[in-house]
Design an enzyme around this catalytic site. Sequence first.
Site, short mmCIF file in Angstrom:
data_model
loop_
_atom_site.label_atom_id
_atom_site.label_comp_id
_atom_site.label_asym_id
_atom_site.label_seq_id
_atom_site.Cartn_x
_atom_site.Cartn_y
_atom_site.Cartn_z
CD GLU A 226 -2.99 -1.12 0.48
OE1 GLU A 226 -3.18 -0.10 -0.20
OE2 GLU A 226 -3.71 -2.12 0.41
CB CYS A 260 -1.59 7.22 1.20
SG CYS A 260 -2.94 6.40 2.05
P1 NAP Z 1 8.33 5.02 4.66
O1 NAP Z 1 9.50 5.87 4.97
O2 NAP Z 1 8.34 4.23 3.43
O3 NAP Z 1 8.15 4.07 5.94
C1 NAP Z 1 7.08 3.16 6.04
C2 NAP Z 1 7.56 1.94 6.78
O4 NAP Z 1 8.49 1.23 5.97
C3 NAP Z 1 8.30 2.27 8.10
O5 NAP Z 1 8.02 1.26 9.05
C4 NAP Z 1 9.74 2.23 7.66
O6 NAP Z 1 10.62 1.95 8.72
C5 NAP Z 1 9.73 1.10 6.66
N1 NAP Z 1 10.79 1.17 5.67
C6 NAP Z 1 11.36 2.27 5.13
N2 NAP Z 1 12.30 1.91 4.23
C7 NAP Z 1 12.31 0.56 4.21
C8 NAP Z 1 13.06 -0.40 3.48
N3 NAP Z 1 13.99 -0.03 2.59
N4 NAP Z 1 12.81 -1.71 3.70
C9 NAP Z 1 11.87 -2.08 4.58
N5 NAP Z 1 11.13 -1.22 5.31
C10 NAP Z 1 11.34 0.09 5.11
O7 NAP Z 1 7.00 5.85 4.62
P2 NAP Z 1 6.49 6.90 5.67
O8 NAP Z 1 7.27 8.14 5.49
O9 NAP Z 1 6.43 6.28 7.02
O10 NAP Z 1 4.96 7.09 5.17
C11 NAP Z 1 4.63 7.92 4.14
C12 NAP Z 1 4.40 7.15 2.85
O11 NAP Z 1 3.46 6.11 3.08
C13 NAP Z 1 3.75 8.03 1.80
O12 NAP Z 1 4.32 7.75 0.56
C14 NAP Z 1 2.29 7.60 1.85
O13 NAP Z 1 1.58 7.89 0.69
C15 NAP Z 1 2.42 6.15 2.11
N6 NAP Z 1 1.17 5.62 2.66
C16 NAP Z 1 0.41 4.80 1.90
C17 NAP Z 1 -0.80 4.32 2.39
C18 NAP Z 1 -1.68 3.40 1.58
O14 NAP Z 1 -2.56 2.77 2.14
N7 NAP Z 1 -1.49 3.30 0.26
C19 NAP Z 1 -1.21 4.68 3.67
C20 NAP Z 1 -0.41 5.52 4.42
C21 NAP Z 1 0.80 5.97 3.91
P3 NAP Z 1 11.54 3.09 9.38
O15 NAP Z 1 10.65 4.10 9.98
O16 NAP Z 1 12.32 2.33 10.39
O17 NAP Z 1 12.38 3.64 8.28
#
Ligand code: NAP
Length: 452
Positions: A226, A260
Amino acid sequence: MRSINPYTQELIAEYEEHRLEEVQLFITKADRAQHLWANNPLSERVSYMRALALTLRSQKAELARLMTSEMGKPISESLAEVEKCAWLAEYLSEESHLGLDSRDVITEARHSYVTYEALGLILAVMPWNFPLWQVLQLSLPAIVAGNGILLKHASNVWGTALSIEKLFIQAGFPDHLFTTLLLTSKSIEPVVAHPAVRAVSLTGSESAGKSIAATAGRHLKKAVLELGGSDAFLVLPDAELQEAAVTAMQSRMLNSGQVCISAKRFLIHEDIFDDFVDAQIDLLSQLSIGDPMLPTTHIGPLARPELLLQLEAQLQASLQMGATCIYGGKRFNSHPQILEPSLLIDIQPDMPVWSEETFGPVMPLMRFKTLEEGIRLANDSRFGLGASIWTGDLELAKAILPKIEAGSVFVNSMVKSDPRLPFGGIKHSGFGRELSVEGIKEFVNIKTNWIN
Ligand code: NAP
């Protein structure tokens, strides 16, 4: 890991990451708990959901304060988030909503039928922006289907992550069925590789999605993603203009712009463009900005300092390419993590505020002339999460719906998640679905049974 309040900039707590040996032990216990859980009849599993709803409501104020202090969302929205989670739990407490009954199929066998059986442990890698809802949106449908959850939450909301684990215990769920692992993203691979972990679901950015999908692929595990979105908000000339303007503002500014499925690309027909701009300036000027703990605040800080730097870079690059900022555009009272709600016009499709996902209170408006042009521009994105269309002609709306490339399309309404409807995206917004029967069936073995 340090948890810092994004508004006051004070240290809330420090956490130690779980060591690999601890994680292995947690997984062994979770595996045992999941096997026992899956053996319970469905009627018994769903009965726990009502208790969870009650537990959530009884702790609404504390949970909301914790979320707001860790990631800065306005407190009124944190309270609403807890309430929405309770609704989800209640919804899942009705067996008839789940679609998990076995299905007979007439064949030449004496009896042939399809059953939906739990997969095992699911690793949930979750974001901070809806630190409770995102976790439960994925976990509760998976748990009623008989699975267990290992949560790896975003590193800035580990207090909330630990509270969620406690909620399950307090609601009476078996110990270890829901386990919070305090891990950074660098330490995930051994968890994905563990034989008891049968699937991984990540909600987060495109780059994290690519990385986890590659890890899941290396270990032949199912992945659900997602990811980000850049939803179009298409306003046709016959739309109810004031209602469209209010909903556009709410969709973009909710959670200080960190959603998102918020509308991020606003396509306004040229006949009503100037009126829409005036309405938007009027609405933005009424927003209250500042301390997210105040019930009257609409816009608070972004969750982490680097998110504001990234957003400002997108804004500056777009201004240099010819965009005009007609409202906001700078930090609020020089706060290190608050950007004023910002309205931009003179947008071109290659500008970062249009072509990339913006995660903050930035609203770019573009004019279009014909319906065909509007639809083409709406689809001209590598994302495909949601879209919102505004028109007074519902027959026309129905004709437009199949032409929009997105996981959800809402007419004369804001795109939102709902326990009764599937949620997810296409293109770079990910694959798989959460919620509704489609979400419940993401983590089951669809088994063919043949008896002669
Ligand atoms: P993020 O930086 O991608 O982090 C999300 C999760 O993934 C965190 O637990 C993070 O851990 C982990 N993560 C980051 N890099 C990773 C990697 N290389 N391998 C494995 N895990 C990894 O995103 P965010 O800043 O928290 O959230 C914002 C993003 O989420 C936006 O793009 C938003 O649109 C998207 N989002 C999508 C939805 C949906 O349902 N489609 C809903 C909400 C948010 P760490 O914190 O330890 O880095």
